[in-house]
Design a protein around this motif. Structure first.
Motif, PDB file in Angstrom:
ATOM      1  N   LEU A  29      -8.962   3.329  -9.426  1.00  0.00           N
ATOM      2  CA  LEU A  29     -10.323   3.583  -8.952  1.00  0.00           C
ATOM      3  C   LEU A  29     -10.899   4.838  -9.600  1.00  0.00           C
ATOM      4  CD1 LEU A  29      -9.835   2.790  -5.143  1.00  0.00           C
ATOM      5  CD2 LEU A  29     -10.763   1.289  -6.924  1.00  0.00           C
TER       6      LEU A  29
ATOM      7  N   VAL B  55     -10.695  -3.551  -1.207  1.00  0.00           N
ATOM      8  CA  VAL B  55     -11.221  -2.201  -1.452  1.00  0.00           C
ATOM      9  C   VAL B  55     -12.487  -2.265  -2.296  1.00  0.00           C
ATOM     10  CG1 VAL B  55     -10.762  -0.008  -2.610  1.00  0.00           C
ATOM     11  CG2 VAL B  55      -9.003  -1.046  -1.177  1.00  0.00           C
TER      12      VAL B  55
ATOM     13  N   TRP C 104       0.235   2.949  -3.754  1.00  0.00           N
ATOM     14  CA  TRP C 104      -1.076   3.554  -3.516  1.00  0.00           C
ATOM     15  C   TRP C 104      -1.497   4.459  -4.679  1.00  0.00           C
ATOM     16  CZ3 TRP C 104      -1.771   8.818  -3.298  1.00  0.00           C
ATOM     17  CH2 TRP C 104      -0.632   9.606  -3.107  1.00  0.00           C
TER      18      TRP C 104
ATOM     19  N   MET D 195     -16.278  -1.136  -1.169  1.00  0.00           N
ATOM     20  CA  MET D 195     -16.985  -0.116  -1.929  1.00  0.00           C
ATOM     21  C   MET D 195     -18.311  -0.634  -2.462  1.00  0.00           C
ATOM     22  SD  MET D 195     -13.820   1.663  -4.016  1.00  0.00           S
ATOM     23  CE  MET D 195     -14.908   2.805  -4.863  1.00  0.00           C
TER      24      MET D 195
ATOM     25  N   ILE E 225      -5.395  -6.388  -1.552  1.00  0.00           N
ATOM     26  CA  ILE E 225      -5.825  -5.034  -1.199  1.00  0.00           C
ATOM     27  C   ILE E 225      -6.863  -4.534  -2.199  1.00  0.00           C
ATOM     28  CG2 ILE E 225      -5.062  -2.633  -1.055  1.00  0.00           C
ATOM     29  CD1 ILE E 225      -2.406  -3.669   0.067  1.00  0.00           C
TER      30      ILE E 225
ATOM     31  N   LEU F 177       0.829  -1.204   0.000  1.00  0.00           N
ATOM     32  CA  LEU F 177       0.000   0.000   0.000  1.00  0.00           C
ATOM     33  C   LEU F 177       0.865   1.255   0.000  1.00  0.00           C
ATOM     34  CD1 LEU F 177      -2.972   0.812   0.033  1.00  0.00           C
ATOM     35  CD2 LEU F 177      -2.861   0.879   2.522  1.00  0.00           C
TER      36      LEU F 177
END
Length: 298
Positions: A86, A280, A79, A284, A276, A75
């Motif tokens: 996204l 995520v 990131w 979401m 990860i 991460l």
């Protein structure tokens, strides 16, 4: 001489209950085996990979020693591609929603006898390779292509402006490739709406816009939710569009994971980053479905 002892059900005239058949269990067995072999086993392997000792290598081998620091390291290092993925996926999903709703509405209510033909045209791109479709966009958005020439004439792009190797190209490719995943659920939802309800809203002096948001939009919401999920989830993990239409500055998390697995041979980081991304997206999706009020789709 033997005597037959009557059961209580026989005395009351009730037929004995037949034995429960195992037909249903046998029918789901192939699907359960398939799911276990091609989902559970790879998923367990991915979890184990994400917990490898990062000191290992392809030559010396890896050991699974529950190295949870892989997640924080992945991460910290990656990131930016994760957030970029996204963002690109969200932008492509919104564009697909805008374009797909008009198209699905036209097919459902206005196409008439051309409805089946238009549906075939929607799914026709699936008959060609995903790679070929993306490469076609590379030709369309080329620096010497007509789109760039027109935009330069209109002063939208500078004299040396370009579309390739920009976020615009990546989002355009994602939008085109995943548009059918938005159109088909929307059409299925809109096609079930009784058009007389829409006509009734106008009879009650509602404007077309007000009638749309009070009648059509709420009734099509299940298709909206299904379409956004089917579009956003694969778009967030895509790497072909960023690879062919973007540059290193537009790398998505899928490109990073592919590079870690195939080039860097850093399986621990690749597995942790994959987990990860999965976590995520699941979080979401969970909150999105809860907020949209369509928990029955989960």
């Amino acid at each position: 001489m033997t005597t037959v002892e009557a059961t209580p059900d026989a005395v009351r005239g009730i037929a004995p209950k037949p034995k429960r058949k195992l037909t249903g269990y046998w029918l789901i067995l192939p699907g359960a085996l398939w799911l276990g072999l091609f989902f559970v086993v790879p998923f367990y392997s991915l979890i184990a990979t994400s917990l490898f000792d990062p000191a290992g290598s392809v030559l010396t081998g890896y050991s699974m020693d529950w190295h949870f620091a892989n997640f924080s390291d992945a991460l910290r290092d990656f990131w930016r591609p994760l957030v970029r993925s996204l963002g690109y996926a969200a932008a492509a999903t919104l564009l697909c929603m805008f374009l797909g709703y008009f198209l699905a509405y036209a097919i459902a209510f206005k196409a008439g006898r051309w409805k089946n033909l238009m549906l075939v045209l929607v799914i026709a791109p699936f008959f060609t390779s995903f790679l070929i479709r993306t490469l076609s966009w590379k030709l369309i958005l080329a620096d010497d292509g007509w789109i760039v020439d027109v935009l330069q004439i209109l002063n939208v792009l500078g004299e040396n402006g370009r579309l390739l190797a920009t976020p615009v190209a990546v989002i355009a490719g994602l939008t085109y490739n995943f548009l059918p995943f938005m159109v088909l659920p929307l059409y299925a939802s809109l096609e079930k709406i009784d058009y007389r309800l829409i006509e009734a809203s106008s009879d009650l002096y509602a404007s077309p816009i007000r009638g749309f948001f009070k009648v059509t939009w709420p009734l099509s919401l299940p298709g909206v939710v299904a379409g956004t999920l089917l579009t956003f989830i694969p778009a967030a993990g895509d790497y072909i569009n960023a690879q062919l239409l973007g540059s290193p500055n537009q790398r998505m998390v899928g490109n990073v994971i592919q590079n870690l697995f195939t080039t860097s041979n850093d399986y621990a980081a690749a597995g942790a980053l994959s987990m990860i991304l999965m976590f995520v997206i699941v979080v979401m999706v969970f909150f999105y479905v809860r907020k949209s009020g369509t928990e029955d789709l989960v």
